[in-house]
Design an enzyme around this catalytic site. Structure first.
Site, PDB file in Angstrom:
ATOM      1  N   ASP A 156      37.869  38.137  56.720  1.00 31.08           N
ATOM      2  CA  ASP A 156      38.290  36.934  57.734  1.00 31.08           C
ATOM      3  C   ASP A 156      39.185  37.471  58.990  1.00 31.08           C
ATOM      4  O   ASP A 156      40.033  36.772  59.517  1.00 31.08           O
ATOM      5  CB  ASP A 156      38.805  36.073  56.993  1.00 31.08           C
ATOM      6  CG  ASP A 156      37.980  34.851  56.418  1.00 31.08           C
ATOM      7  OD1 ASP A 156      36.857  35.023  56.643  1.00 31.08           O
ATOM      8  OD2 ASP A 156      38.650  33.998  55.629  1.00 31.08           O
ATOM      9  N   ASP A 178      43.441  30.093  43.038  1.00 33.93           N
ATOM     10  CA  ASP A 178      42.762  31.053  41.583  1.00 33.93           C
ATOM     11  C   ASP A 178      43.348  30.139  40.316  1.00 33.93           C
ATOM     12  O   ASP A 178      42.603  29.982  39.181  1.00 33.93           O
ATOM     13  CB  ASP A 178      43.728  32.160  41.401  1.00 33.93           C
ATOM     14  CG  ASP A 178      45.216  32.247  42.102  1.00 33.93           C
ATOM     15  OD1 ASP A 178      45.477  31.229  42.133  1.00 33.93           O
ATOM     16  OD2 ASP A 178      45.702  33.142  42.395  1.00 33.93           O
TER      17      ASP A 178
END
Length: 522
Positions: free
Chosen positions: A125, A278
């Site tokens: 990214d 997460d």
């Protein structure tokens, strides 16, 4: 003379206002805060003692993951050949990781696994074109050696890391994979990583996640990294171990873990509604009935943030995200019917409320605000068991995770109290969903950059703007603690002034930016 008279008159007015507001307002409020803080301290104390007892029993009984679950090494099959090995996807999300991108790519390309049964996916990214080109060239270099490595980019950063991982799972070649291992850009798994983790997933269909422990390559870089090592060692050695062994649940650490792709999909995949994608995935998967395994003797090398700026941003994300996730998922957890009542209680009370909210708030509010204020308000007393005994035991229980740093425990206490200011602020931002609730700043990792820059500029004088190093919040709290210390030494009876002076110095050091390492500017 007139100016002296005016000063005396002003001092008298302030003293009068203090006396008039102290008895009816401050004293009752402070008494309530003392009770609340003592209650939170007891919660934290009970939690720490409980986990300490569990860990002792686990050690005595020798309960290891390999004994608790079926684990058999993958054996070569002459007839099946490499098809005896499941297809594994490796995801490496990165963003402008100039100093460390080669570490994870090199380590994952060196994993011992049949070349035709592994796909390495670099999710870049990066917004810096030069870095992007460097990462792409690194992927091409490994591809020329026969490694099945894919360089994937997207035209936006929507969802940050969660968005990149989600986008990566959409590629057609992912459909042939059974499991996905995730490594951040600075993580370096050992060659046998998959051989030690995948068997848990193959032989136990109820397991969704296998998490490895982190091993810090730069823990000796400075005092701040040693302090981080102490906190994170406790997290892995105690919190993750207890969660895995008792409820088969713990928070996924976002890296150095392997997921069963079917479990990941059943849980709803990656979501970017908080800064802890997460933990979000782990909670949702757990509510579907999936189990997690933590393998403490499997360590993956990685780097700790060594600049104070990077560490502050990281701690904001790690404190704000869980609080925000707790707010979003508390009702969903309560209403869930797939998991037991005890597991729901563990997730809501122990995992979220005590560890992610109470622990941050009580550390700052009690020891940096309420306790110092009682010096100025002698009508309010804190019992010795709450001011001394409980925090001392909690500190010792935390410190056992890193025996080599026991002599640094006093520095660790002072540093943790300083950081609790940011963690408490971030916790309230998460609970209230205030301005910076979804702020995501990638934790800066330096790799060998610091050594290189320091060596290159050894003969030059480094200029750092004072404005970039000043932190007004820390300076303000430090000034208040120093004032309370002076008052206690001159007029008080609590004998807190030694602690107050030491803690104020710690806040001043942080406030003036003399924490962590400094990276010379170009």
């Amino acid at each position: 003379m007139e100016s002296q008279d005016g000063t005396i008159a002003l001092t008298g007015q302030i003293g009068l206002i203090w006396k008039q507001t102290k008895a009816p307002l401050l004293v009752p409020f402070l008494k309530v805060m003392v009770v609340v803080c003592l209650a939170m301290s007891v919660m934290l104390f009970v939690e720490r003692v409980y986990m300490g007892i569990v860990i002792v029993f686990l050690k005595l009984l020798g309960r290891k993951p390999e004994k608790m679950y079926k684990w058999e090494a993958i054996k070569d099959d002459v007839e099946l050949g490499n098809s005896a090995y499941p297809m594994v996807l490796i995801q490496i999300p990165m963003y402008n990781e100039k100093e460390v991108y080669q570490l994870s790519i090199g380590a994952t390309c060196g994993l011992s696994w049949p070349a035709d049964r592994i796909i390495i996916q670099v999710l870049d990214d990066s917004t810096d074109r030069a870095i992007k080109s460097m990462v792409e060239q690194e992927c091409k270099r490994w591809a020329s050696k026969g490694i099945n490595i894919k360089y994937e980019i997207r035209d936006n950063r929507n969802g940050y890391k969660a968005g990149a991982l989600k986008e990566g799972m959409k590629h057609s070649y992912v459909k042939q994979c059974d499991y996905v291992a995730i490594f951040d850009a600075d993580f370096q798994p050992e060659p046998d990583f998959l051989y030690r983790t995948i068997p848990f997933l193959i032989n136990n269909p109820e397991i969704a996640l296998v998490q490895a422990r982190w091993k810090f390559v730069n823990s000796d870089e400075c005092l701040m990294t040693r302090m981080q090592e102490m906190s994170l060692d406790y997290h892995f050695i105690v919190e993750q171990e207890v969660g895995s062994s008792t409820y088969a649940f713990f928070g996924f650490n976002g890296t150095a873990g392997v997921w069963r792709i079917s479990a990941l999909n059943e849980a709803g995949g990656w979501k970017d509604r908080t800064t802890v994608e997460d933990m979000d995935l782990a909670v949702r998967a757990s509510l579907k009935g999936w189990k997690f395994v933590y393998v403490g003797n499997l360590k993956v090398k990685n780097e700790l943030p060594s600049t104070f700026k990077a560490y502050r941003y990281q701690q904001h994300r790690w404190s704000c995200g869980p609080a925000n996730l707790f707010k979003k998922m508390a009702i969903e957890i309560i209403r869930n019917r797939k998991v037991s009542l005890w597991k729901k209680f563990y997730v809501i009370y122990s995992f979220f409320f005590v560890r992610k909210i109470v622990a941050h708030i009580v550390t700052f509010v009690f020891y940096c605000v309420v306790l110092p204020t009682t010096v100025l308000v002698p009508e309010v007393q804190v019992p010795k068991w709450g001011a001394v005994y409980i925090p001392s035991i909690i500190t010792l229980l935390n410190a056992v995770g890193t025996p080599r740093s026991l002599h640094l425990v006093m520095f660790w206490i002072l540093f943790e109290n300083v950081m609790s200011l940011h963690r408490t602020k971030a916790t309230f931002i998460g609970l209230l969903e205030a301005g910076r609730v979804n702020e995501w700043v990638v934790t800066e990792k330096l790799g060998d950059a610091l050594k290189a820059k320091s060596g290159a500029k050894a003969s030059k004088r480094t200029h750092i703007r004072m404005g970039e190093r000043l932190h007004l919040l820390e300076l303000g709290v430090g000034a208040y603690l120093f004032f309370c210390g002076c008052y206690d030494m001159g007029f008080g009876k609590n004998r807190y002034f030694i602690f107050l002076f030491l803690q104020s110095i710690a806040f001043f050091i942080a406030g003036f930016g003399y924490v962590g390492t400094f990276v010379p500017t170009s």
